[in-house]
Motif scaffolding. Structure first.
Motif, PDB file in Angstrom:
ATOM      1  N   PRO A  70       0.815  -1.228   0.000  1.00 21.24           N
ATOM      2  CA  PRO A  70       0.000   0.000   0.000  1.00 21.24           C
ATOM      3  C   PRO A  70       0.841   1.268   0.000  1.00 21.24           C
ATOM      4  N   ALA A  71       2.034   1.211   0.604  1.00 32.15           N
ATOM      5  CA  ALA A  71       2.890   2.388   0.663  1.00 32.15           C
ATOM      6  C   ALA A  71       3.303   2.819  -0.736  1.00 32.15           C
ATOM      7  N   LEU A  72       3.716   1.865  -1.551  1.00 32.22           N
ATOM      8  CA  LEU A  72       4.109   2.209  -2.917  1.00 32.22           C
ATOM      9  C   LEU A  72       2.897   2.566  -3.760  1.00 32.22           C
ATOM     10  N   GLY A  73       1.764   1.924  -3.481  1.00 34.36           N
ATOM     11  CA  GLY A  73       0.546   2.216  -4.224  1.00 34.36           C
ATOM     12  C   GLY A  73       0.023   3.614  -3.958  1.00 34.36           C
ATOM     13  N   PRO A  81      11.205  14.499  -5.257  1.00 29.88           N
ATOM     14  CA  PRO A  81      11.641  13.509  -4.274  1.00 29.88           C
ATOM     15  C   PRO A  81      10.973  13.671  -2.905  1.00 29.88           C
ATOM     16  N   GLU A  82      10.865  14.909  -2.429  1.00 32.02           N
ATOM     17  CA  GLU A  82      10.262  15.143  -1.115  1.00 32.02           C
ATOM     18  C   GLU A  82       8.842  14.595  -1.047  1.00 32.02           C
ATOM     19  N   ARG A  86       7.942  11.187   1.181  1.00 31.10           N
ATOM     20  CA  ARG A  86       7.073  11.423   2.334  1.00 31.10           C
ATOM     21  C   ARG A  86       5.734  10.707   2.167  1.00 31.10           C
ATOM     22  N   THR A  87       5.155  10.743   0.979  1.00 35.77           N
ATOM     23  CA  THR A  87       3.877  10.072   0.739  1.00 35.77           C
ATOM     24  C   THR A  87       3.997   8.578   1.003  1.00 35.77           C
ATOM     25  N   ALA A  88       5.055   7.965   0.484  1.00 32.50           N
ATOM     26  CA  ALA A  88       5.242   6.523   0.646  1.00 32.50           C
ATOM     27  C   ALA A  88       5.470   6.151   2.108  1.00 32.50           C
ATOM     28  N   LEU A  89       6.310   6.905   2.804  1.00 34.03           N
ATOM     29  CA  LEU A  89       6.606   6.580   4.200  1.00 34.03           C
ATOM     30  C   LEU A  89       5.375   6.717   5.089  1.00 34.03           C
ATOM     31  N   HIS A  90       4.588   7.759   4.855  1.00 31.03           N
ATOM     32  CA  HIS A  90       3.393   7.934   5.701  1.00 31.03           C
ATOM     33  C   HIS A  90       2.313   6.911   5.363  1.00 31.03           C
ATOM     34  N   SER A 137      11.580  -1.392  -2.545  1.00 30.49           N
ATOM     35  CA  SER A 137      10.843  -0.152  -2.312  1.00 30.49           C
ATOM     36  C   SER A 137      11.711   1.065  -2.591  1.00 30.49           C
ATOM     37  N   LEU A 138      12.970   1.027  -2.169  1.00 29.55           N
ATOM     38  CA  LEU A 138      13.884   2.139  -2.434  1.00 29.55           C
ATOM     39  C   LEU A 138      14.129   2.302  -3.933  1.00 29.55           C
ATOM     40  N   GLU A 139      14.248   1.192  -4.642  1.00 31.38           N
ATOM     41  CA  GLU A 139      14.429   1.253  -6.095  1.00 31.38           C
ATOM     42  C   GLU A 139      13.194   1.866  -6.764  1.00 31.38           C
ATOM     43  N   ALA A 140      12.011   1.477  -6.268  1.00 31.36           N
ATOM     44  CA  ALA A 140      10.770   2.014  -6.841  1.00 31.36           C
ATOM     45  C   ALA A 140      10.635   3.507  -6.545  1.00 31.36           C
ATOM     46  N   LEU A 141      11.000   3.921  -5.343  1.00 33.20           N
ATOM     47  CA  LEU A 141      10.934   5.345  -4.987  1.00 33.20           C
ATOM     48  C   LEU A 141      11.878   6.162  -5.863  1.00 33.20           C
ATOM     49  N   ALA A 142      13.077   5.638  -6.077  1.00 34.60           N
ATOM     50  CA  ALA A 142      14.039   6.349  -6.922  1.00 34.60           C
ATOM     51  C   ALA A 142      13.501   6.496  -8.339  1.00 34.60           C
TER      52      ALA A 142
END
Length: 200
Positions: A70-73, A81-82, A86-90, A137-142
């Protein structure tokens, strides 16, 4: 049982195992207790799982997937980046807050596995799975933020795993929402600080 019904029974057994472990503890989640909770015959367990260890590994993977998918979704489009971080972490943390019993179970599973002869490999695989999930997850965020990490990914992955794991356990103990949110924001700022535009 056809392939589809076997898959359905496997899902029922995983969910039943989670309910039994949350209610009664990992040690009492016997094969018989799990199939009884699922309302299935004992033979269904041996048809779906080669061992109790395989079931426990499936439980670990299920709980982790519920937290991170759900975080990545929640990040529905590329962005700064910000915003992406932030969206994913929360979104990740919202899921943790919604499922404290499941999160507590993951720590109990680790302790149980480390203390049981023949199950120590389960704890190792549990954390290998966690690290793999955090790395993905880090790869997807990048990718979403169009950045690359300036810290080697294996190091950043272990750092992130330690931070999130420790933050979760501390919150399970004291339930301090304000300090937890502040720590999560601090981690988000750190991730942004070690990101640079892709190809820079």
């Amino acid at each position: 049982m056809n392939r589809r019904s076997a898959d359905e029974r496997r899902e029922e057994l995983i969910e039943a195992a989670i309910r039994v472990m949350i209610r009664d503890g990992v040690a009492k989640a016997t094969t018989r207790a799990v199939v009884a909770e699922a309302g299935l015959p004992l033979g269904a367990f041996h048809y779906c799982f080669r061992s109790k260890e395989e079931l426990l590994q499936s439980v670990v993977e299920r709980i982790m997937a519920r937290s991170l998918v759900p975080a990545l979704g929640a990040v529905t489009a590329a962005g700064p980046p910000e915003q992406v971080v932030r969206t994913a972490l929360h979104a990740y943390w919202d899921r943790i807050r919604q499922s404290p019993d499941e999160q507590l179970l993951t720590y109990e599973l680790t302790q149980y596995a480390l203390r049981q002869p023949g199950l120590t490999d389960l704890a190792r695989r549990q954390y290998q799975h966690y690290l793999s999930t955090v790395r993905t997850s880090l790869e997807a965020l990048a990718q979403l933020a169009d950045v690359e990490w300036t810290v080697p990914l294996p190091v950043l992955t272990r750092y992130g795993m330690g931070m999130l794991d420790g933050l979760t356990l501390t919150w399970l103990i004291d339930r301090d929402e304000e300090l937890t949110a502040a720590a999560l924001d601090e981690y988000a700022r750190y991730l942004v600080s070690v990101a640079r535009p892709r190809g820079a």
